[in-house]
Design an enzyme around this catalytic site. Structure first.
Site, PDB file in Angstrom:
ATOM      1  N   ILE A  28       0.850  -1.199   0.000  1.00 34.29           N
ATOM      2  CA  ILE A  28       0.000   0.000   0.000  1.00 34.29           C
ATOM      3  C   ILE A  28       0.880   1.241   0.000  1.00 34.29           C
ATOM      4  CG2 ILE A  28      -1.820   1.259   1.229  1.00 34.29           C
ATOM      5  CD1 ILE A  28      -2.523  -1.423   2.620  1.00 34.29           C
ATOM      6  N   ASN A  35      -2.029   4.326  -3.884  1.00 35.05           N
ATOM      7  CA  ASN A  35      -2.875   5.334  -3.252  1.00 35.05           C
ATOM      8  C   ASN A  35      -2.167   6.675  -3.041  1.00 35.05           C
ATOM      9  OD1 ASN A  35      -4.962   6.308  -1.111  1.00 35.05           O
ATOM     10  ND2 ASN A  35      -3.032   6.175   0.014  1.00 35.05           N
ATOM     11  N   TYR A  49      -4.147  18.573 -11.073  1.00 38.24           N
ATOM     12  CA  TYR A  49      -4.645  17.459 -10.259  1.00 38.24           C
ATOM     13  C   TYR A  49      -5.733  16.680 -11.012  1.00 38.24           C
ATOM     14  CZ  TYR A  49      -6.680  14.783  -6.458  1.00 38.24           C
ATOM     15  OH  TYR A  49      -7.153  13.750  -5.688  1.00 38.24           O
ATOM     16  N   LYS A  58      -5.733  12.655 -12.330  1.00 38.13           N
ATOM     17  CA  LYS A  58      -6.721  11.640 -11.932  1.00 38.13           C
ATOM     18  C   LYS A  58      -7.483  11.103 -13.147  1.00 38.13           C
ATOM     19  CE  LYS A  58      -5.554  11.480  -7.655  1.00 38.13           C
ATOM     20  NZ  LYS A  58      -4.954  10.274  -7.103  1.00 38.13           N
TER      21      LYS A  58
HETATM   22  N1  LIG Z   1      -9.232  13.142   0.481  1.00 37.06           N
HETATM   23  C1  LIG Z   1      -9.915  13.371  -0.637  1.00 37.06           C
HETATM   24  O1  LIG Z   1     -10.858  14.187  -0.682  1.00 37.06           O
HETATM   25  C2  LIG Z   1      -9.597  12.585  -1.876  1.00 37.06           C
HETATM   26  C3  LIG Z   1      -8.393  11.940  -2.051  1.00 37.06           C
HETATM   27  N2  LIG Z   1      -8.155  11.254  -3.225  1.00 37.06           N
HETATM   28  C4  LIG Z   1      -6.884  10.575  -3.428  1.00 37.06           C
HETATM   29  O2  LIG Z   1      -6.684   9.637  -2.390  1.00 37.06           O
HETATM   30  C5  LIG Z   1      -5.301   9.339  -2.258  1.00 37.06           C
HETATM   31  C6  LIG Z   1      -4.931   9.353  -0.793  1.00 37.06           C
HETATM   32  O3  LIG Z   1      -5.087  10.658  -0.288  1.00 37.06           O
HETATM   33  P1  LIG Z   1      -5.680  10.972   1.158  1.00 37.06           P
HETATM   34  O4  LIG Z   1      -5.616   9.793   2.011  1.00 37.06           O
HETATM   35  O5  LIG Z   1      -6.970  11.640   0.966  1.00 37.06           O
HETATM   36  O6  LIG Z   1      -4.657  12.106   1.627  1.00 37.06           O
HETATM   37  P2  LIG Z   1      -3.507  12.083   2.714  1.00 37.06           P
HETATM   38  O7  LIG Z   1      -2.790  13.389   2.515  1.00 37.06           O
HETATM   39  O8  LIG Z   1      -4.065  11.782   4.044  1.00 37.06           O
HETATM   40  O9  LIG Z   1      -2.568  10.881   2.262  1.00 37.06           O
HETATM   41  C7  LIG Z   1      -1.645  10.961   1.219  1.00 37.06           C
HETATM   42  C8  LIG Z   1      -0.610   9.859   1.399  1.00 37.06           C
HETATM   43  O10 LIG Z   1       0.334   9.933   0.327  1.00 37.06           O
HETATM   44  C9  LIG Z   1       1.651   9.905   0.889  1.00 37.06           C
HETATM   45  N3  LIG Z   1       2.596  10.634   0.045  1.00 37.06           N
HETATM   46  C10 LIG Z   1       2.513  11.926  -0.347  1.00 37.06           C
HETATM   47  N4  LIG Z   1       3.594  12.256  -1.083  1.00 37.06           N
HETATM   48  C11 LIG Z   1       4.371  11.135  -1.139  1.00 37.06           C
HETATM   49  C12 LIG Z   1       5.637  10.843  -1.741  1.00 37.06           C
HETATM   50  N5  LIG Z   1       6.315  11.760  -2.453  1.00 37.06           N
HETATM   51  N6  LIG Z   1       6.149   9.595  -1.601  1.00 37.06           N
HETATM   52  C13 LIG Z   1       5.475   8.654  -0.877  1.00 37.06           C
HETATM   53  N7  LIG Z   1       4.281   8.879  -0.299  1.00 37.06           N
HETATM   54  C14 LIG Z   1       3.738  10.104  -0.420  1.00 37.06           C
HETATM   55  C15 LIG Z   1       1.497  10.575   2.258  1.00 37.06           C
HETATM   56  O11 LIG Z   1       2.504  10.150   3.156  1.00 37.06           O
HETATM   57  P3  LIG Z   1       3.844  10.938   3.533  1.00 37.06           P
HETATM   58  O12 LIG Z   1       3.498  12.384   3.651  1.00 37.06           O
HETATM   59  O13 LIG Z   1       4.235  10.291   4.820  1.00 37.06           O
HETATM   60  O14 LIG Z   1       4.801  10.640   2.427  1.00 37.06           O
HETATM   61  C16 LIG Z   1       0.159  10.001   2.695  1.00 37.06           C
HETATM   62  O15 LIG Z   1       0.353   8.727   3.270  1.00 37.06           O
HETATM   63  C17 LIG Z   1      -4.569  10.374  -3.126  1.00 37.06           C
HETATM   64  O16 LIG Z   1      -4.181   9.762  -4.328  1.00 37.06           O
HETATM   65  C18 LIG Z   1      -5.641  11.441  -3.375  1.00 37.06           C
HETATM   66  O17 LIG Z   1      -5.430  12.115  -4.590  1.00 37.06           O
HETATM   67  C19 LIG Z   1      -9.092  11.157  -4.197  1.00 37.06           C
HETATM   68  C20 LIG Z   1     -10.293  11.772  -4.061  1.00 37.06           C
HETATM   69  C21 LIG Z   1     -10.646  12.531  -2.906  1.00 37.06           C
HETATM   70  N1  LIG Z   2     -12.409  14.454  -5.258  1.00 42.81           N
HETATM   71  C1  LIG Z   2     -11.624  15.159  -4.317  1.00 42.81           C
HETATM   72  C2  LIG Z   2     -10.189  15.101  -4.593  1.00 42.81           C
HETATM   73  O1  LIG Z   2      -9.689  14.285  -5.301  1.00 42.81           O
HETATM   74  C3  LIG Z   2     -12.089  16.571  -4.194  1.00 42.81           C
HETATM   75  O2  LIG Z   2     -13.293  16.701  -4.003  1.00 42.81           O
HETATM   76  O3  LIG Z   2     -11.287  17.492  -4.289  1.00 42.81           O
END
Ligand SMILES: NC(=O)C1=CN([C@@H]2O[C@H](COP(=O)(O)OP(=O)(O)OC[C@H]3O[C@@H](n4cnc5c(N)ncnc54)[C@H](OP(=O)(O)O)[C@@H]3O)[C@@H](O)[C@H]2O)C=CC1
Ligand SMILES: N[C@@H](C=O)C(=O)O
Length: 263
Positions: free
Chosen positions: A12, A92, A157, A161
């Site tokens: 993951i 993710n 962004y 996606k």
């Molecule tokens: N929350 C939302 O509204 C939505 C989120 N998403 C997508 O869901 C996914 C997860 O995001 P979400 O859980 O919401 O956000 P978070 O910011 O909580 O999680 C993002 C994760 O990505 C990791 N990450 C970021 N940059 C890096 C890097 N350079 N190398 C390795 N790991 C990295 C972070 O860990 P660390 O900083 O420790 O590296 C963290 O674990 C993303 O792809 C996001 O685009 C999609 C739709 C909606």
């Molecule tokens: N879909 C979310 C991000 O990916 C948002 O609503 O911004």
């Protein structure tokens, strides 16, 4: 048909918070061993210790910045050297940026594309052959409802996606008879650290879901006989995504420009 994760291993990315940490929790609850990757080692260790003690699964922590070329091969050889075979891959890790494109920092948007697109493709390419021969797991690429229309104010962004959705649905079709379930997960706004990293809460459109709801949607879709190539989490988001695909493009862009505020 419920998927059996017991005794298999899931890798993951972005497992130190939000959706990644929730995937770790739900898969460990089903007996999956885990490999957790992100940059923050302390946060990964916290997640790992909690899940080892709750579920008795093996959890390997690999602190790594994935926004660099060649991460797929690097991860594969690190895991091979530890005799770990990956059955399920959850791509993710990702982040978003929010402003008019002309004002975006070129280095930040390059990192955004590297992580959200290049790393996801590279890691998929590295692990897909092994997952196809195991045929016991799943490939989940986390896209977004942002994939369904261009988003003024989040142009890069949204485009990353749209790439993830298109790429994953194509791979799902190519591998449909393989026994591997391939799914693009499209969450709408979800309560995680995403909007803190983005630096704005006003980009959140609609009612926030929890990580548990979003990951639950993915796990349920994977359990379905004939897993779909993609799934949108939440019925309101499903309706909105349906409209976005049917309305004239100019209309959906104008709606998205109004929905994502303050750019
Ligand atoms: N929350 C939302 O509204 C939505 C989120 N998403 C997508 O869901 C996914 C997860 O995001 P979400 O859980 O919401 O956000 P978070 O910011 O909580 O999680 C993002 C994760 O990505 C990791 N990450 C970021 N940059 C890096 C890097 N350079 N190398 C390795 N790991 C990295 C972070 O860990 P660390 O900083 O420790 O590296 C963290 O674990 C993303 O792809 C996001 O685009 C999609 C739709 C909606
Ligand atoms: N879909 C979310 C991000 O990916 C948002 O609503 O911004």
């Amino acid at each position: 048909m419920t998927m059996t994760y017991s005794g298999t291993t899931a890798l993951i990315t972005g497992a130190s918070s939000g959706l990644g940490a929730e995937f770790a929790s739900q898969l460990a609850a089903r007996g999956s061993h885990l490999v957790l990757v992100a940059r923050r080692a302390d946060r990964l260790e916290e997640v790992a210790q909690d899940l080892r003690s709750k579920h008795g699964v093996n959890v390997t922590v690999l602190p790594m910045d994935l926004g660099r070329p060649g991460v797929g091969r690097e991860l594969l050889s690190e895991l091979s050297s530890r005799d770990i075979t990956v059955d399920t891959l959850i791509n993710n890790a990702g982040f978003g940026t929010h402003s008019a494109f002309v004002d975006e920092d070129p280095e930040v948007i390059a990192s955004e594309i590297s992580l959200n697109v290049a790393a996801l493709v590279d890691i998929t390419r590295a692990f897909l052959p092994g997952m196809l021969s195991s045929a016991k797991g799943a490939l989940v690429n986390v896209a977004s409802t942002a994939a369904f229309q261009p988003i003024p104010g989040m142009a890069v962004y949204g485009a990353t996606k749209a790439f993830v959705l298109s790429f994953t649905e194509a791979v799902a079709h190519e591998t449909k008879d393989s026994g591997l379930n391939v799914l693009a997960l499209c969450p709408g706004a979800t309560r995680t650290e995403f909007f803190d990293v983005l630096g704005s809460q006003s980009a959140a459109v609609g009612r926030m879901q929890t990580s548990a709801q979003v990951v639950g949607t993915a796990i349920k879709a994977l359990d379905r006989k004939g897993t779909p190539g993609s799934v949108v989490s939440g019925w309101v988001n499903r309706v909105a995504a349906g409209f976005a695909q049917r309305l004239p493009r100019a209309v959906t862009v104008a709606i998205a420009a109004r929905a994502v505020q303050d750019w």
